[in-house]
Write an enzyme that holds these catalytic residues in place. Structure first.
Site, mmCIF file in Angstrom:
data_model
loop_
_atom_site.group_PDB
_atom_site.id
_atom_site.type_symbol
_atom_site.label_atom_id
_atom_site.label_comp_id
_atom_site.label_asym_id
_atom_site.label_seq_id
_atom_site.Cartn_x
_atom_site.Cartn_y
_atom_site.Cartn_z
ATOM 1 C CG ASP A 160 -1.873 -1.179 1.228
ATOM 2 O OD1 ASP A 160 -2.212 -1.665 0.139
ATOM 3 O OD2 ASP A 160 -2.252 -1.617 2.329
ATOM 4 C CE LYS A 171 2.337 -2.377 -4.343
ATOM 5 N NZ LYS A 171 2.019 -2.015 -2.959
ATOM 6 N N GLY A 213 -4.642 -4.080 -3.857
ATOM 7 C CA GLY A 213 -5.610 -3.022 -4.153
ATOM 8 C C GLY A 213 -4.799 -1.798 -4.516
ATOM 9 C CG HIS A 214 -2.020 -1.880 -6.999
ATOM 10 N ND1 HIS A 214 -1.098 -2.428 -7.845
ATOM 11 C CD2 HIS A 214 -1.784 -2.451 -5.783
ATOM 12 C CE1 HIS A 214 -0.347 -3.298 -7.178
ATOM 13 N NE2 HIS A 214 -0.744 -3.341 -5.925
ATOM 14 C CD GLN A 218 0.629 -8.828 -2.722
ATOM 15 O OE1 GLN A 218 1.298 -9.465 -3.513
ATOM 16 N NE2 GLN A 218 -0.618 -8.503 -2.979
HETATM 17 P P1 GDP Z 1 -0.795 0.445 -3.502
HETATM 18 O O1 GDP Z 1 -1.395 -0.833 -3.047
HETATM 19 O O2 GDP Z 1 0.680 0.503 -3.268
HETATM 20 O O3 GDP Z 1 -1.136 0.804 -4.919
HETATM 21 O O4 GDP Z 1 -1.424 1.589 -2.581
HETATM 22 P P2 GDP Z 1 -2.974 1.723 -2.158
HETATM 23 O O5 GDP Z 1 -3.744 2.232 -3.308
HETATM 24 O O6 GDP Z 1 -3.448 0.493 -1.495
HETATM 25 O O7 GDP Z 1 -2.852 2.789 -0.990
HETATM 26 C C1 GDP Z 1 -2.324 4.061 -1.189
HETATM 27 C C2 GDP Z 1 -3.377 5.093 -0.786
HETATM 28 O O8 GDP Z 1 -2.772 6.338 -0.664
HETATM 29 C C3 GDP Z 1 -4.465 5.253 -1.821
HETATM 30 O O9 GDP Z 1 -5.656 5.626 -1.167
HETATM 31 C C4 GDP Z 1 -3.950 6.404 -2.672
HETATM 32 O O10 GDP Z 1 -4.996 7.116 -3.322
HETATM 33 C C5 GDP Z 1 -3.302 7.254 -1.623
HETATM 34 N N1 GDP Z 1 -2.133 8.036 -2.054
HETATM 35 C C6 GDP Z 1 -1.137 7.689 -2.914
HETATM 36 N N2 GDP Z 1 -0.189 8.659 -2.952
HETATM 37 C C7 GDP Z 1 -0.599 9.618 -2.094
HETATM 38 C C8 GDP Z 1 -0.020 10.870 -1.666
HETATM 39 O O11 GDP Z 1 1.062 11.278 -2.058
HETATM 40 N N3 GDP Z 1 -0.733 11.590 -0.738
HETATM 41 C C9 GDP Z 1 -1.923 11.156 -0.240
HETATM 42 N N4 GDP Z 1 -2.544 11.916 0.653
HETATM 43 N N5 GDP Z 1 -2.483 9.999 -0.628
HETATM 44 C C10 GDP Z 1 -1.825 9.234 -1.527
HETATM 45 P P1 IMO Z 2 -0.969 -4.093 -2.269
HETATM 46 O O1 IMO Z 2 -0.527 -4.640 -3.605
HETATM 47 C C1 IMO Z 2 -0.968 -4.581 2.051
HETATM 48 C C2 IMO Z 2 -1.093 -8.682 3.589
HETATM 49 C C3 IMO Z 2 -2.354 -9.121 4.326
HETATM 50 C C4 IMO Z 2 -1.758 -10.118 5.295
HETATM 51 C C5 IMO Z 2 -0.675 -10.805 4.466
HETATM 52 C C6 IMO Z 2 -1.102 -12.129 3.835
HETATM 53 O O2 IMO Z 2 -2.254 -3.362 -2.326
HETATM 54 O O3 IMO Z 2 0.125 -3.327 -1.618
HETATM 55 P P2 IMO Z 2 -2.676 -12.737 1.785
HETATM 56 O O4 IMO Z 2 -4.130 -12.479 1.541
HETATM 57 O O5 IMO Z 2 -1.779 -12.194 0.736
HETATM 58 O O6 IMO Z 2 -2.391 -14.198 2.062
HETATM 59 O O7 IMO Z 2 -2.344 -11.957 3.168
HETATM 60 O O8 IMO Z 2 -0.337 -9.882 3.438
HETATM 61 N N1 IMO Z 2 -1.317 -8.153 2.229
HETATM 62 C C7 IMO Z 2 -1.241 -6.850 1.916
HETATM 63 N N2 IMO Z 2 -1.027 -5.756 2.689
HETATM 64 N N3 IMO Z 2 -1.090 -4.436 0.720
HETATM 65 C C8 IMO Z 2 -1.283 -5.504 -0.074
HETATM 66 O O9 IMO Z 2 -1.284 -5.419 -1.424
HETATM 67 C C9 IMO Z 2 -1.412 -6.781 0.521
HETATM 68 N N4 IMO Z 2 -1.616 -8.028 0.049
HETATM 69 C C10 IMO Z 2 -1.554 -8.856 1.105
HETATM 70 O O10 IMO Z 2 -2.945 -8.028 4.973
HETATM 71 O O11 IMO Z 2 -1.109 -9.453 6.348
HETATM 72 MG MG MG Z 3 -2.929 -1.516 -1.810
#
Ligand code: GDP
Ligand code: IMO
Ligand code: MG
Length: 430
Positions: A14, A17, A41-42, A225
């Site tokens: 998270d 990416k 979840g991207h 991840q």
């Molecule tokens: P990913 O899994 O690495 O793609 O990241 P996620 O989408 O799960 O989580 C990142 C969260 O931070 C999302 O809600 C994005 O919209 C938000 N986000 C990304 N970059 C920034 C930033 O620079 N500032 C803020 N406030 N939010 C951001």
């Molecule tokens: P993105 O790509 C954050 C974590 C779960 C749990 C562990 C194992 O959005 O960054 P799983 O369902 O993969 O067997 O769970 O990994 N986990 C993540 N945490 N971002 C993710 O993906 C994750 N995908 C799995 O919360 O601790």
């Molecule tokens: Mg994510």
């Protein structure tokens, strides 16, 4: 000259990416997801629109760029079709822009049930998985009984493999868990129906990528991840079931490692983790709540509140070593805008000593206490700032210190969730 760039999470996932991949897709011809599944979840935010991609590569919003779901991914076809449906409704999806590897393994209904059941059996020792069937699908792959996307193209093969799997799985469900098993016909018909939609997209993607490399196309590899969730190099057993590190970009897409030019790590300006497992710089109480609220730290897949803490330079140095990072993208700097002080964890106190090497053993890491270096907060908005020089001086100093301690240069700073809130210092494709 063509460039092939890998983007990986440098923390526990998270890191942002999705946003970064969307931005650099501008310079790429092809975007490849190479591991994980819909545990990811991207998030990509463009204008007023917010998209969360679980299986589709985050480059999918750019017309004319080919998106590939590579060999190392585990695919839940129902989730994929739902994602495609959402984009179709917005007139964004073009089937010719998506390829799915015939080698990618399928997530089956029994994998999801097993994932949830195993977590329940683990009780207080649970991992906190996303419950999407990721672990059990990878288990079957490694134990050589998995069913691949390519099997969807051969009805008889698919039926025989499904039958063999159900014999074993149903026995486990009934005798060990005392639960209902699955009917072969139901799963067979459901998957064969879905095969009609996704079948035409299933291809030899490794061969496609080899051709693309030959023709000097730019390829962006999108990790899911984060490094510390890697099954070999993460905080085992509190990890996911795939290799999340840069090396997997090669294996998970069927290209040779020598074809990769640059590896970029994404890190938040602080740290978060979802699920169980050690997290030395984790904050509790009001301080944690403040970061969670300011950063909107709730899972993009499960909605779970994320655990929040200070930037961990020990963990990042480790991530740099394991991935061979060439550059860093620091996201969510704006979330720290109204902190009086910001902390950087520079070492761990363990057994009376201070260590600066990241221990992956959960038993050791859980007993590590963070050693902090404290810096002044900048107390002014970074959101809306368009260049590094225009950032508040103290925010610049914070980034410079992160670069210094981790030994990796920042190539981009993100100061908001929107595509436009990005300060690009050095484009990895140029
Ligand atoms: P990913 O899994 O690495 O793609 O990241 P996620 O989408 O799960 O989580 C990142 C969260 O931070 C999302 O809600 C994005 O919209 C938000 N986000 C990304 N970059 C920034 C930033 O620079 N500032 C803020 N406030 N939010 C951001
Ligand atoms: P993105 O790509 C954050 C974590 C779960 C749990 C562990 C194992 O959005 O960054 P799983 O369902 O993969 O067997 O769970 O990994 N986990 C993540 N945490 N971002 C993710 O993906 C994750 N995908 C799995 O919360 O601790
Ligand atoms: Mg994510």
């Amino acid at each position: 000259m063509a460039r092939n760039v890998v983007i990986v999470g440098a923390q526990w996932g998270d890191e942002g990416k999705g946003k970064v991949v969307d931005i650099f897709t501008e310079n790429a011809d092809i975007v490849v997801r190479f591991q994980g599944g819909n545990n990811a979840g991207h998030t990509v935010i463009v204008g007023e629109e917010k998209y969360v991609f679980h299986l589709l590569p985050s480059g999918i919003l750019h017309p004319g760029k080919t998106c590939v779901i590579g060999d190392g991914v585990v695919v839940d076809p129902e989730v994929l079709l739902n994602e495609i449906e959402v984009l179709k409704k917005k007139n964004i999806f073009r089937p010719e822009d998506l390829l799915i590897s015939k080698n990618a393994h399928l997530i089956m209904p029994y994998h999801k049930k097993l994932d949830v059941a195993r977590e329940r059996l683990r009780g207080t020792n649970k991992i906190g998985t996303t419950g999407r069937g990721i672990g059990p699908a990878y288990e079957d792959k490694v134990s050589r009984c998995g069913i691949k996307c390519g099997d969807l193209l051969n009805e008889e093969d698919f039926r025989l493999k499904l039958k063999a799997n159900l014999m074993e799985k149903n026995h486990y469900f009934k005798t060990v868990l005392h639960e209902e098993g699955f009917e072969i016909h139901e799963i067979y018909h459901k998957y064969m129906t879905m095969a009609q939609s996704i079948g035409p997209l299933i291809k030899n993607t490794s061969k496609f990528l080899a051709k693309a490399i030959e023709f000097k196309r730019n390829i962006l590899f999108e990790g899911a991840q984060g490094t510390l969730l890697d099954v070999d190099h993460g905080t085992y057993p509190f990890v996911t079931s795939s290799n999340t590190v840069a090396g997997e970009a090669a294996t998970g897409s069927g290209i040779g490692p020598s074809r990769i030019d640059t590896v970029i790590g994404i890190t938040k300006a602080y740290c978060t983790r979802v699920g169980e497992g050690p997290f030395p710089s984790e904050l509790q109480g009001e301080e944690a709540d403040k970061l969670r609220e300011q950063g909107g730290e709730y899972g993009a897949t499960t909605g779970r509140p994320r655990r929040c803490g200070w930037f961990d330079a020990v963990a990042l140095r480790y991530a740099s070593r394991i991935n061979g990072l060439d550059g860093l993208v620091v996201t969510k700097l704006d979330v720290l805008d109204n902190q009086d002080k910001v902390n950087i964890c520079t070492g761990y106190k363990y057994n009376g000593d201070v260590i600066d090497e990241f221990p992956t053993e959960a038993s050791i890491l859980s007993r590590c206490e963070p050693v902090y270096e404290t810096m002044d907060g900048w107390k002014s908005p970074t959101h809306g700032v368009k260049s590094f020089d225009k950032l508040p001086k103290k925010a610049q100093a914070y980034i410079r210190r992160i670069e210094e301690i981790t030994g990796v240069e920042a190539i981009m700073i993100s100061v908001g969730a929107n595509r436009k809130d990005s300060i690009i210092i050095k484009n990895p494709f140029k």
